[in-house]
Scaffold this active site. Structure first.
Site, mmCIF file in Angstrom:
data_model
loop_
_atom_site.group_PDB
_atom_site.id
_atom_site.type_symbol
_atom_site.label_atom_id
_atom_site.label_comp_id
_atom_site.label_asym_id
_atom_site.label_seq_id
_atom_site.Cartn_x
_atom_site.Cartn_y
_atom_site.Cartn_z
ATOM 1 N N TYR A 1 0.820 -1.211 0.000
ATOM 2 C CA TYR A 1 0.000 0.000 0.000
ATOM 3 C C TYR A 1 0.860 1.270 0.000
ATOM 4 C CZ TYR A 1 -4.691 -1.935 0.866
ATOM 5 O OH TYR A 1 -5.901 -2.567 0.760
ATOM 6 N N LYS B 1 3.224 -15.248 1.812
ATOM 7 C CA LYS B 1 3.387 -15.942 0.529
ATOM 8 C C LYS B 1 4.878 -16.244 0.378
ATOM 9 C CE LYS B 1 1.728 -17.529 -3.369
ATOM 10 N NZ LYS B 1 0.807 -18.698 -3.430
ATOM 11 N N ASP C 1 -2.989 -18.065 -0.055
ATOM 12 C CA ASP C 1 -4.023 -18.741 -0.860
ATOM 13 C C ASP C 1 -4.683 -19.855 -0.046
ATOM 14 O OD1 ASP C 1 -1.567 -20.079 -0.928
ATOM 15 O OD2 ASP C 1 -1.737 -20.724 -3.016
ATOM 16 N N ASP D 1 -6.232 -7.008 4.172
ATOM 17 C CA ASP D 1 -7.400 -6.370 3.554
ATOM 18 C C ASP D 1 -8.320 -7.451 2.991
ATOM 19 O OD1 ASP D 1 -9.028 -4.313 2.406
ATOM 20 O OD2 ASP D 1 -8.100 -4.758 0.469
ATOM 21 N N ASP E 1 -12.098 -9.198 4.774
ATOM 22 C CA ASP E 1 -13.413 -9.227 4.121
ATOM 23 C C ASP E 1 -13.987 -10.642 4.150
ATOM 24 O OD1 ASP E 1 -13.258 -6.507 3.447
ATOM 25 O OD2 ASP E 1 -14.125 -6.846 1.454
HETATM 26 C C1 IPM Z 1 -10.402 -1.374 4.234
HETATM 27 C C2 IPM Z 1 -10.679 -0.749 2.895
HETATM 28 C C3 IPM Z 1 -9.554 0.213 2.554
HETATM 29 C C4 IPM Z 1 -8.289 -0.586 2.461
HETATM 30 C C5 IPM Z 1 -9.781 1.059 1.292
HETATM 31 C C6 IPM Z 1 -11.091 1.809 1.340
HETATM 32 C C7 IPM Z 1 -8.638 2.006 1.047
HETATM 33 O O1 IPM Z 1 -10.855 -1.724 1.921
HETATM 34 O O2 IPM Z 1 -10.261 -0.633 5.220
HETATM 35 O O3 IPM Z 1 -10.347 -2.608 4.302
HETATM 36 O O4 IPM Z 1 -7.970 -1.148 1.402
HETATM 37 O O5 IPM Z 1 -7.565 -0.658 3.458
HETATM 38 MG MG MG Z 2 -10.943 -3.701 2.693
#
Ligand code: IPM
Ligand code: MG
Length: 359
Positions: free
Chosen positions: A143, A194, A226, A250, A254
């Site tokens: 990032y 990885k 993975d 990230d 999710d």
């Molecule tokens: C998160 C989001 C952010 C990230 C984006 C909105 C920049 O996806 O906080 O997980 O990638 O960190």
């Molecule tokens: Mg995110």
């Protein structure tokens, strides 16, 4: 004696302002109950900041955040700003906030609530009892690595570049947070990398192994990212604490969020060594449902509870909020994202009213 706290509110974009309003009501109610006084100041970030000032993270916002005891953020982004150049994107404001406050540790708990098991897309026996803490590195890795950009090569071809890089000290400080987090939980830490392909990941793994000597009570394991993604949906109960880099965290957070039924349920804490912490839902700004009273404010409310616990050391008040959320779910109230057969479908306002009533 009344405890006083200065909180910067960053409602941001999309559903941000609606869910933030609920969290503020919850904090005010809890404040009366526990004799805590909150001084709120609102500041701009993301698309709404771009519209008002031309930049996604105005200097005044960062300054206000630095002056406060904690920051409560809702969500940023929306279609309207998606085609702006990168330095003017809402996401750049969020990344600037994280790096400006040096918030290198992002704690993202994913706990399945018994009330919501049927809202998960996975089978009951797979998700029942899931309780995972993802510790994501937040201010390094791909990032922020240099070089980055789109450059023209000697042959005149364009080439896009990002760099995944970690220094020893960056790995060690997130590693320590993760080991200490695991110590307070069930003492199992899984480092995700990885290392079979990337040098930076092998280095990450080597440092985690070196650090583990200082935490003999924590059982350290390793997975390639993975495989970790697959295991997360195959048998998520094998995980307790996970530590991983910015990009992998990230993605995995999710996936972990979806185990719990809805990403609308997950709070997070971003912490550094000295600056105030930032508390925000894991979900985004959901522009498709913004302004329609359909948003789920629970992740925002639970983020406020995390703020009370981690930044203000008010665990009792935090638990009180978490209990109120459970009670409202027990009463059968559901927003659209967590709705299942036989429950009462309500909007953002109504579920907020129910939480305040439960408090
Ligand atoms: C998160 C989001 C952010 C990230 C984006 C909105 C920049 O996806 O906080 O997980 O990638 O960190
Ligand atoms: Mg995110």
């Amino acid at each position: 004696m009344t405890q006083q706290y200065r909180i910067t509110l960053l409602p941001g974009d999309g559903i941000g302002p609606e869910i933030m309003a609920i969290a503020v009501r919850v904090l005010e109610t809890i404040g009366e109950k526990f004799d805590l006084k909150f001084e709120f100041q609102e500041a701009l970030i993301g698309g709404s900041a771009i519209d008002a000032t031309g930049e996604p993270l105005p200097a005044a916002t960062l300054e206000t955040c630095k002056q406060s005891d904690a920051v409560l953020l809702a969500a940023i982004g929306g279609y309207k700003w998606d085609s702006l150049p990168r330095h003017l994107r809402p996401e750049t404001g969020l990344l600037g906030l994280r790096s400006g406050l040096q918030l290198f540790a992002n704690l993202r708990p994913a706990t399945i609530l018994p009330q919501l098991i049927d809202a998960s897309t996975l089978k009951r026996e797979v998700v029942e009892g899931v309780d995972i803490m993802v510790v994501r590195e937040l201010t390094g890795g791909i990032y922020f690595g240099q070089p980055r950009g789109v450059f023209t090569t000697e042959t005149g071809e364009k080439r896009g570049v990002n760099t995944m890089a970690y220094t020893e000290s960056e790995i060690d400080r997130i590693g320590r947070v993760a080991f200490e987090t695991a110590q307070k939980r069930s003492k199992r830490l899984c480092s995700v990398d990885k290392a079979n392909v990337l040098e930076v990941s092998q280095f990450w793994r080597d440092r985690m192994i070196a650090l583990s000597a200082e935490y003999p009570d924590v059982e350290l394991s390793h997975l390639y990212v993975d495989n970790a993604a697959m295991q997360m949906v195959r048998a998520p109960k094998q995980f307790d604490t996970i530590v991983t880099s910015n990009l992998f965290g990230d993605i995995l957070s999710d996936a972990a969020a979806m185990l719990t039924g809805s990403i609308g349920m997950l709070p997070s804490a971003s912490l550094g060594a000295s600056n105030p912490g930032v508390y925000e839902p894991v979900h985004g700004s959901a522009p498709d449902i913004a302004g329609q009273d359909k948003a789920n404010p629970l992740a925002q409310v639970l983020s406020a509870a995390m703020m009370l616990r981690y930044s203000f050391n008010q665990s009792e008040a935090a638990t009180y909020i978490e209990q109120a959320v459970l009670k409202v779910l027990d009463q059968g109230y559901r927003t659209g994202d967590i709705f299942s057969e036989g429950k009462t479908l309500v909007g953002c306002q109504a579920i907020g009213d129910a939480i305040v009533a439960a408090l």
